[in-house]
Enzyme design. Structure first.
Site, PDB file in Angstrom:
ATOM      1  N   ARG A 164      48.696  14.959  45.108  1.00 54.85           N
ATOM      2  CA  ARG A 164      48.799  15.256  43.659  1.00 54.85           C
ATOM      3  C   ARG A 164      49.857  16.343  43.404  1.00 54.85           C
ATOM      4  O   ARG A 164      49.656  17.238  42.580  1.00 54.85           O
ATOM      5  CB  ARG A 164      47.454  15.716  43.091  1.00 54.85           C
ATOM      6  CG  ARG A 164      46.376  14.664  43.090  1.00 54.85           C
ATOM      7  CD  ARG A 164      46.716  13.505  42.154  1.00 54.85           C
ATOM      8  NE  ARG A 164      45.573  12.641  41.964  1.00 54.85           N
ATOM      9  CZ  ARG A 164      45.217  11.675  42.794  1.00 54.85           C
ATOM     10  NH1 ARG A 164      45.922  11.425  43.881  1.00 54.85           N
ATOM     11  NH2 ARG A 164      44.158  10.925  42.535  1.00 54.85           N
ATOM     12  N   SER A 239      40.284  12.616  37.118  1.00 55.06           N
ATOM     13  CA  SER A 239      39.680  13.688  37.921  1.00 55.06           C
ATOM     14  C   SER A 239      40.095  15.034  37.351  1.00 55.06           C
ATOM     15  O   SER A 239      41.285  15.296  37.201  1.00 55.06           O
ATOM     16  CB  SER A 239      40.164  13.608  39.365  1.00 55.06           C
ATOM     17  OG  SER A 239      39.787  12.392  39.938  1.00 55.06           O
ATOM     18  N   GLU A 335      43.010  19.931  38.061  1.00 52.83           N
ATOM     19  CA  GLU A 335      44.093  18.982  38.301  1.00 52.83           C
ATOM     20  C   GLU A 335      45.002  18.809  37.081  1.00 52.83           C
ATOM     21  O   GLU A 335      46.220  18.810  37.214  1.00 52.83           O
ATOM     22  CB  GLU A 335      43.459  17.647  38.730  1.00 52.83           C
ATOM     23  CG  GLU A 335      44.223  16.947  39.815  1.00 52.83           C
ATOM     24  CD  GLU A 335      45.050  15.849  39.227  1.00 52.83           C
ATOM     25  OE1 GLU A 335      46.270  15.893  39.429  1.00 52.83           O
ATOM     26  OE2 GLU A 335      44.491  14.971  38.552  1.00 52.83           O
TER      27      GLU A 335
HETATM   28  N1  EPU Z   1      30.966  11.291  45.034  1.00 55.18           N
HETATM   29  C1  EPU Z   1      29.713  11.788  44.778  1.00 55.18           C
HETATM   30  N2  EPU Z   1      29.381  12.076  43.479  1.00 55.18           N
HETATM   31  C2  EPU Z   1      30.244  11.864  42.444  1.00 55.18           C
HETATM   32  C3  EPU Z   1      31.532  11.367  42.727  1.00 55.18           C
HETATM   33  C4  EPU Z   1      31.879  11.089  44.029  1.00 55.18           C
HETATM   34  O1  EPU Z   1      28.905  11.984  45.672  1.00 55.18           O
HETATM   35  O2  EPU Z   1      29.859  12.115  41.310  1.00 55.18           O
HETATM   36  C5  EPU Z   1      31.313  10.903  46.423  1.00 55.18           C
HETATM   37  C6  EPU Z   1      31.386   9.381  46.527  1.00 55.18           C
HETATM   38  O3  EPU Z   1      30.150   8.817  46.792  1.00 55.18           O
HETATM   39  C7  EPU Z   1      32.363   9.190  47.667  1.00 55.18           C
HETATM   40  C8  EPU Z   1      33.292  10.383  47.538  1.00 55.18           C
HETATM   41  O4  EPU Z   1      32.612  11.357  46.739  1.00 55.18           O
HETATM   42  O5  EPU Z   1      31.699   9.267  48.903  1.00 55.18           O
HETATM   43  C9  EPU Z   1      34.618  10.027  46.919  1.00 55.18           C
HETATM   44  O6  EPU Z   1      34.408   9.477  45.630  1.00 55.18           O
HETATM   45  P1  EPU Z   1      35.430   8.432  44.950  1.00 55.18           P
HETATM   46  O7  EPU Z   1      35.719   7.317  45.880  1.00 55.18           O
HETATM   47  O8  EPU Z   1      34.889   8.100  43.611  1.00 55.18           O
HETATM   48  O9  EPU Z   1      36.796   9.221  44.837  1.00 55.18           O
HETATM   49  P2  EPU Z   1      37.153  10.736  44.497  1.00 55.18           P
HETATM   50  O10 EPU Z   1      37.554  11.424  45.748  1.00 55.18           O
HETATM   51  O11 EPU Z   1      36.058  11.355  43.709  1.00 55.18           O
HETATM   52  C10 EPU Z   1      39.697  10.238  44.200  1.00 55.18           C
HETATM   53  C11 EPU Z   1      40.790  10.470  43.180  1.00 55.18           C
HETATM   54  C12 EPU Z   1      40.652   9.478  42.036  1.00 55.18           C
HETATM   55  C13 EPU Z   1      40.738   8.065  42.593  1.00 55.18           C
HETATM   56  C14 EPU Z   1      39.603   7.892  43.633  1.00 55.18           C
HETATM   57  C15 EPU Z   1      39.636   6.549  44.308  1.00 55.18           C
HETATM   58  C16 EPU Z   1      41.352  12.831  43.277  1.00 55.18           C
HETATM   59  C17 EPU Z   1      41.305  14.160  42.588  1.00 55.18           C
HETATM   60  N3  EPU Z   1      40.729  11.831  42.677  1.00 55.18           N
HETATM   61  O12 EPU Z   1      38.443  10.551  43.570  1.00 55.18           O
HETATM   62  O13 EPU Z   1      41.768   9.678  41.177  1.00 55.18           O
HETATM   63  O14 EPU Z   1      40.608   7.092  41.582  1.00 55.18           O
HETATM   64  O15 EPU Z   1      39.750   8.904  44.661  1.00 55.18           O
HETATM   65  O16 EPU Z   1      40.661   6.521  45.257  1.00 55.18           O
HETATM   66  O17 EPU Z   1      41.976  12.734  44.333  1.00 55.18           O
HETATM   67  C18 EPU Z   1      42.480  10.910  39.281  1.00 55.18           C
HETATM   68  O18 EPU Z   1      43.227  11.543  40.033  1.00 55.18           O
HETATM   69  O19 EPU Z   1      42.458  11.138  38.040  1.00 55.18           O
HETATM   70  C19 EPU Z   1      41.595   9.913  39.831  1.00 55.18           C
HETATM   71  C20 EPU Z   1      40.683   9.273  39.090  1.00 55.18           C
END
Ligand code: EPU
Length: 339
Positions: A164, A239, A335
């Site tokens: 990012r 995010s 972010e």
């Molecule tokens: N998780 C939780 N609780 C929550 C959310 C997530 O326990 O409320 C756990 C999930 O179960 C999973 C892990 O955290 O094991 C990762 O969750 P997720 O796959 O939803 O992805 P993220 O790391 O929360 C990142 C990006 C998103 C992108 C997703 C999918 C960042 C800051 N965010 O989110 O990007 O869509 O991966 O690849 O890196 C954005 O940048 O605006 C964005 C939406």
């Protein structure tokens, strides 16, 4: 070009705050850069606005807001295997992704349905489902605002992409305006389905065998629609925090106490933690205070239920940061750009 006064930005950014720009203009051609430059001498600060999907306004913008509306997509090279396609900064990101997939060009499918514009994509190196846009960018065309808008072409390495992050957020912020992005896409790219959610969704769609790039794009669209709020209905900026990256030894100590904490290797000696999990465990998931809230299906996303002010969202973000820090000793970094 026309300069307008006191323009509402409510429909021009995805958090939906009812803030105003003191002056406002739309940039549809680079020929208008000199006019913007002279206007900026009177208006002071300039905000270059794409889709407004990574912004939190905490007050009216006391300066000039320029909506980047440069349009156009053209193929620069095609050897039958790879293509180089250039898209202007004001093109809608998701429409451009589907445009490339419809032509059989692979590479951007995992980045489907991300709100915003093509020009914003390299600035924060958008990423999702195991892919970052830097993986497909060959060059970025910029206007040097300190040199009469002279055009510069930066190669991928010049952009100093990180998680990012890029030169456009740092050393070149306010100086280099992204006007077009050149992508290297392939007719033969391998499908990247490693991210757990994608595999499960493809299986649900009955496309687990040899999914096409369009299948993957459809799967990503389904997953995003199920988990992430649509800014057209519920204000948000995706995010709100970055996933924190810690020295691996620190992360190991934390994981020893919290074995459920999702984590990923993030380069040598570094570990990335799932901020959404930390926020959920700290008790914020689904919380709503007035019109400011934490999304019920993804704790990393802060939402505006209608009339939340930017300051209310910011105060909620600070409470989350303090709670996560107290409980886990981890600092969460916001972010979106906060103005
Ligand atoms: N998780 C939780 N609780 C929550 C959310 C997530 O326990 O409320 C756990 C999930 O179960 C999973 C892990 O955290 O094991 C990762 O969750 P997720 O796959 O939803 O992805 P993220 O790391 O929360 C990142 C990006 C998103 C992108 C997703 C999918 C960042 C800051 N965010 O989110 O990007 O869509 O991966 O690849 O890196 C954005 O940048 O605006 C964005 C939406």
């Amino acid at each position: 070009m026309e300069f307008l006064d006191a323009v509402s930005l409510r429909e021009r950014h995805t958090f939906g705050m009812d803030v105003r720009a003191r002056r406002f203009a739309v940039l549809s051609t680079l020929d208008d850069l000199p006019a913007i430059r002279s206007e900026a001498e009177h208006s002071g600060r300039v905000l270059w606005l794409g889709g407004g999907s990574n912004l939190l306004f905490t007050r009216d913008f006391d300066g000039l807001v320029v909506q980047i509306a440069l349009k156009g997509i053209r193929t620069l090279a095609d050897d039958g295997k790879d293509v180089i396609v250039e898209a202007a900064a004001g093109e809608n990101w998701h429409d451009f992704v589907r445009h490339t997939l419809a032509r059989g060009w692979h590479g951007l499918e995992n980045l489907s349905l991300i709100p915003g514009t093509v020009g914003a994509s390299p600035v924060q190196n958008i990423g999702a489902y195991g892919v970052e846009v830097k993986d497909c960018i060959s060059e970025v065309v910029c206007a040097d605002l300190d040199d009469n808008g002279r055009l510069l072409v930066l190669g991928n390495a010049d952009c100093r992409f990180g998680y990012r992050d890029s030169i456009f957020k740092r050393q070149a912020a306010g100086r280099l305006l992204v006007v077009a992005v050149r992508f290297k896409l392939s007719r033969q790219a391998a499908a990247l389905t490693g991210y757990g959610d994608i595999r499960a969704e493809l299986a649900r769609m009955g496309r687990a065998g040899t999914p096409s790039a369009l299948d993957i794009s459809d799967a990503v669209m389904h997953i995003r629609a199920a988990k992430l709020p649509d800014p057209a209905h519920l204000g948000n900026a995706g995010s709100f925090f970055k996933n924190p990256v810690l020295p691996a030894a620190d992360a190991r100590a934390l994981i020893a106490h919290n074995p459920e904490l999702p984590h990923y290797a993030a380069g040598t000696g570094k570990t990335k933690l799932a901020a959404g999990w930390l926020i959920e465990q700290a008790g914020f998931k689904g919380l709503r205070e007035g019109d400011a809230g934490v999304h019920a299906r993804q704790a990393l996303v802060l939402v505006n239920y209608g009339h939340a002010s930017g300051k209310e969202i910011q105060a909620l973000a600070q409470r989350i940061q303090e709670a996560v820090h107290t409980r886990y000793g981890v600092a969460l970094e916001a972010e979106p750009v906060i103005l």
